[in-house]
Design a protein around this motif. Structure first.
Motif, short mmCIF file in Angstrom:
data_model
loop_
_atom_site.label_atom_id
_atom_site.label_comp_id
_atom_site.label_asym_id
_atom_site.label_seq_id
_atom_site.Cartn_x
_atom_site.Cartn_y
_atom_site.Cartn_z
N UNK A 112 0.83 -1.20 0.00
CA UNK A 112 0.00 0.00 0.00
C UNK A 112 0.86 1.26 0.00
N UNK A 113 1.92 1.25 0.81
CA UNK A 113 2.82 2.41 0.86
C UNK A 113 3.49 2.64 -0.49
N UNK A 114 3.92 1.57 -1.14
CA UNK A 114 4.58 1.71 -2.44
C UNK A 114 3.60 2.23 -3.49
N UNK A 115 2.34 1.79 -3.40
CA UNK A 115 1.33 2.29 -4.34
C UNK A 115 1.14 3.79 -4.17
N UNK A 116 1.16 4.27 -2.93
CA UNK A 116 1.03 5.71 -2.67
C UNK A 116 2.23 6.48 -3.21
N UNK A 117 3.42 5.93 -3.02
CA UNK A 117 4.63 6.58 -3.53
C UNK A 117 4.62 6.61 -5.05
N UNK A 118 4.25 5.50 -5.66
CA UNK A 118 4.21 5.43 -7.12
C UNK A 118 3.19 6.40 -7.70
N UNK A 119 2.11 6.67 -6.95
CA UNK A 119 1.08 7.59 -7.41
C UNK A 119 1.45 9.05 -7.14
N UNK A 120 2.59 9.27 -6.49
CA UNK A 120 3.02 10.63 -6.18
C UNK A 120 2.28 11.27 -5.03
N UNK A 121 1.64 10.46 -4.16
CA UNK A 121 0.84 10.99 -3.06
C UNK A 121 1.64 11.14 -1.77
N UNK A 122 2.81 10.54 -1.69
CA UNK A 122 3.68 10.67 -0.53
C UNK A 122 5.08 10.23 -0.92
N UNK A 123 6.01 10.31 0.02
CA UNK A 123 7.36 9.78 -0.19
C UNK A 123 7.89 9.34 1.17
N UNK A 124 9.05 8.73 1.18
CA UNK A 124 9.60 8.19 2.43
C UNK A 124 9.88 9.28 3.45
N UNK A 125 10.27 10.46 2.97
CA UNK A 125 10.53 11.56 3.90
C UNK A 125 9.25 12.01 4.59
N UNK A 126 8.15 12.08 3.84
CA UNK A 126 6.87 12.47 4.43
C UNK A 126 6.38 11.42 5.42
N UNK A 127 6.60 10.16 5.11
CA UNK A 127 6.21 9.10 6.03
C UNK A 127 7.02 9.18 7.32
N UNK A 128 8.30 9.48 7.20
CA UNK A 128 9.14 9.64 8.39
C UNK A 128 8.65 10.80 9.25
N UNK A 129 8.14 11.85 8.59
CA UNK A 129 7.61 13.00 9.33
C UNK A 129 6.38 12.63 10.14
N UNK A 130 5.53 11.76 9.60
CA UNK A 130 4.35 11.30 10.33
C UNK A 130 4.77 10.51 11.56
N UNK A 131 5.76 9.63 11.39
CA UNK A 131 6.25 8.84 12.52
C UNK A 131 6.82 9.74 13.61
N UNK A 132 7.60 10.74 13.21
CA UNK A 132 8.21 11.65 14.18
C UNK A 132 7.14 12.45 14.93
N UNK A 133 6.13 12.94 14.20
CA UNK A 133 5.06 13.71 14.85
C UNK A 133 4.30 12.87 15.86
#
Length: 349
Positions: free
Chosen positions: A144-165
């Motif tokens: 699911x995460x890779x599908x979002x990245x491939x669709x341009x809806x997020x990236x690994x940096x944005x996901x790391x930001x969610x984890x940090x928050x």
């Protein structure tokens, strides 16, 4: 339609392993806590409903043992759902709406530590085409995460930001299992790293529901349930768009979430990528930061399976109780890749 409110919420301290504590021992302090908050005794509760999973316990009808935590006397009107406790709350809410009860005790618990959770959760999958392949919960979330990245809806940096928050927010939550900085590390299942995934842990939660004037008598500021709905996606992952969650959007619409703005959203997103999906489905990305998302830390800080969704409703209600929120949205999910979704809208008076 009758007014129904959450009047009390309690939860355990969530831990990685509670091997020395039984389900009953884990539950009893939480149940005593919510009853003490309202001043009610067990005999004052009209209906009791629980949520848990026998697969976690490894034995059939394990929920009957947990009833010892409620007490053997007086006899209770009781029900159980083999689901997250959020769905037990839904059943209790309906019970009160129909006039069959004025008060209800809802509780949920989960001990994920005894077994291999990633393997256990494969039993939720389609038994003919998917389950025999044994794709585990993290691998499916990574798809699911890779599908979002491939669709341009997020990236690994944005996901790391969610984890940090989420971990930062959890620093003020005394019940959270994980707090503080997210450790750097190699991908667990690419593109997901350890910080993108929920901790494995044990815990319990409970709420008390009450109707109308009873709710006003039991607490100074009831958290009124203004709407509650749940929907489901197709069981087959291959026919779904994993970058979207139409069932969440429909449940939110039916619950009245889009009628007025909310100030808080407690989202049951065990993986950072799933928060991206939920924010889009609920229109929270357009809120420009005006909505507090998972101020408790969410499932990334504590994820007692079968109780996490109920905790999201409880945390949203608790914010209203203490005056930190006026209108909140709570979300619960079950199944792979956000398969089943429940949305509740709560308001203070």
């Amino acid at each position: 339609m009758r007014e129904v409110a959450v009047v009390a919420f309690g939860q355990s301290v969530h831990v990685r392993d509670s091997a020395e504590t039984s389900e009953v021992e884990m539950l009893m302090p939480v149940l005593h806590d919510v009853l003490a908050q309202t001043g009610l005794a067990a005999r004052d509760i009209d209906f009791t409903c629980s949520g848990s999973c026998d697969y976690l316990a490894g034995r059939a009808f394990s929920f009957t043992m947990a009833l010892d935590g409620v007490g053997a006397w007086p006899p209770v009107s009781e029900s159980h759902v083999e689901m997250d406790g959020a769905w037990a709350l839904y059943e209790a809410w309906v019970k009160i709406l129909t006039g069959e009860a004025d008060t209800a005790l809802v509780y949920a618990y989960g001990k994920s530590s005894p077994g291999d959770l990633r393997e256990v959760l494969t039993r939720q999958l389609d038994p003919y085409y998917v389950a025999p392949l044994w794709p585990d919960s993290v691998a499916l979330a990574a798809l699911q995460a890779q599908a979002l990245i491939d669709a341009g809806l997020t990236d690994e940096r944005a996901l790391a930001g969610i984890a940090a928050r989420s971990r930062t927010a959890a620093e003020s939550n005394p019940h959270a299992q994980l707090r503080g900085a997210v450790p750097a590390g190699e991908p667990l299942v690419a593109p997901l790293r350890t910080g993108d995934c929920p901790p494995i842990g044990d815990g319990a939660a409970a709420v008390v529901l009450a109707a109308g004037d009873t709710a006003r008598r039991l607490t100074a500021r009831p958290a009124w349930i203004r709407g509650l709905d749940h929907r489901i996606e197709a069981h087959s992952l291959g026919v779904r768009d994993l970058t979207d969650s139409p069932s969440t959007r429909l449940a939110a619409e039916r619950a009245g979430a889009f009628e007025l703005p909310v100030d808080t959203a407690e989202l049951h997103a065990p993986f950072t990528s799933q928060e991206v999906v939920l924010r889009r489905a609920l229109g929270l990305d357009a809120a420009d930061g005006t909505v507090r998302i998972n101020p408790s830390g969410g499932a990334l800080a504590a994820n007692p399976v079968m109780a996490t969704g109920l905790i999201r409703i409880g945390e949203a209600a608790a914010g209203i109780h203490r005056g930190a929120s006026d209108r909140a949205l709570a979300h619960a999910t079950s199944g792979p890749c956000l398969q089943q979704n429940l949305v509740a809208v709560l308001e203070g008076e």
